[in-house]
Enzyme design. Structure first.
Site, PDB file in Angstrom:
ATOM      1  N   TYR A 129      -4.269   5.220  10.454  1.00 11.60           N
ATOM      2  CA  TYR A 129      -5.011   5.194   9.082  1.00 11.60           C
ATOM      3  C   TYR A 129      -6.250   5.266   8.950  1.00 11.60           C
ATOM      4  CZ  TYR A 129      -0.257   3.356   7.281  1.00 11.60           C
ATOM      5  OH  TYR A 129       0.873   3.347   7.669  1.00 11.60           O
ATOM      6  N   ASN A 185       1.033   7.549  -3.833  1.00 12.54           N
ATOM      7  CA  ASN A 185      -0.348   8.083  -2.836  1.00 12.54           C
ATOM      8  C   ASN A 185      -0.767   6.435  -2.609  1.00 12.54           C
ATOM      9  OD1 ASN A 185       0.921  10.513  -3.115  1.00 12.54           O
ATOM     10  ND2 ASN A 185      -0.441  11.313  -4.700  1.00 12.54           N
ATOM     11  N   VAL A 186      -1.705   6.637  -1.656  1.00 10.66           N
ATOM     12  CA  VAL A 186      -2.587   5.728  -0.891  1.00 10.66           C
ATOM     13  C   VAL A 186      -4.377   5.933  -1.367  1.00 10.66           C
ATOM     14  CG1 VAL A 186      -0.583   4.059   0.276  1.00 10.66           C
ATOM     15  CG2 VAL A 186      -2.447   5.810   1.447  1.00 10.66           C
ATOM     16  N   HIS A 192       2.776   1.862  -2.752  1.00 11.97           N
ATOM     17  CA  HIS A 192       3.043   1.760  -1.777  1.00 11.97           C
ATOM     18  C   HIS A 192       1.218   0.996  -0.813  1.00 11.97           C
ATOM     19  CE1 HIS A 192       6.567   4.737  -1.723  1.00 11.97           C
ATOM     20  NE2 HIS A 192       6.508   3.426  -1.731  1.00 11.97           N
ATOM     21  N   GLY A 246       5.702  15.901  -7.973  1.00 14.86           N
ATOM     22  CA  GLY A 246       5.033  16.242  -6.802  1.00 14.86           C
ATOM     23  C   GLY A 246       5.359  15.273  -5.877  1.00 14.86           C
TER      24      GLY A 246
END
Length: 232
Positions: A53, A87-88, A104, A169
């Site tokens: 990450y 998306n993050v 998320h 998407g």
């Protein structure tokens, strides 16, 4: 004022240069998904998860929103717009969107491994041994496999209020996010934008479904202009 809900996935940010989860050369970069994106993976090798990450966070800070992100913000001049994203990244916010729900989690935030309520902004690498206000190890503020999706109920409620839904998407294969369209009103207009759309059971139930086989950066601005012209 009509209500629009926009549901976005990795393809929304791909044109900004962020790698997607499902491409052959995608986000996992040789890692088994469960080793870097699950609570079991964290328990087995937290240093690997943190490094994974940290790389994603560094990459995010080098890119910006694309034409699709920017176009969505224009809708707020004429519609109530709520964005529900898998998306993050923070590209919707950087584009100017004011109502974004991150199903998320958020890559630019960190939380306590013991208590996700202890959350703070984080734009730097997280190292094993770094602690927060509760003196516990901090981790990315991400919903991993094996964890609940705490904002799912709020997202479902937003979908029930929608007059129009954009799905942009996303493969519509990852549950529970893929089931959200089931909460739409029967007469809700659904636009599904993806270069390689996959019609799952949830989408097939939509009585007013228009599939647009194109990328977010090309198709979203055109659709936004169409809806804005409709209310002039």
């Amino acid at each position: 004022m009509k209500n629009i809900v926009v549901m976005t996935g990795a393809g929304m940010s791909a044109e900004s240069g962020l790698k997607t989860f499902r491409d052959d050369n995608g986000l996992w970069e040789g890692h088994d998904v469960m080793s870097v994106a699950s609570i079991e993976g964290w328990n087995q090798n937290p240093e690997l998860v943190l490094d994974f990450y940290n790389q994603r966070r560094r990459q995010l800070l080098t890119v910006g929103p694309n034409e699709g992100h920017l176009a969505l913000t224009k809708l707020e001049s004429a519609y109530q717009v709520n964005i529900i994203t898998q998306n993050v990244d923070d590209l919707h916010e950087r584009a100017g969107a004011t109502n974004v729900l991150h199903l998320h989690g958020e890559l630019l935030k960190a939380c306590s491994i013991k208590n996700k309520a202890h959350v703070h902004d984080c734009r730097r690498d997280i190292l094993f041994g770094d602690t927060g206000a509760d003196h516990e190890q901090i981790r990315p503020f991400i919903v991993w496999f094996g964890e609940g999706v705490p904002l799912l109920t709020q997202a479902a409620h937003q979908v029930t209020q929608a007059d129009v839904i954009f799905i942009v998407g996303t493969s519509m294969q990852v549950y529970p996010a893929a089931s959200l369209v089931e909460y739409a009103k029967p007469d809700c207009q659904v636009y599904y934008i993806d270069p390689n759309p996959q019609i799952n059971r949830s989408l097939a139930q939509s009585s007013q479904l228009e599939v647009i086989e194109d990328s977010a950066g090309h198709a979203v601005p055109k659709l936004v202009d169409k809806l804005l012209n409709a209310v002039k």
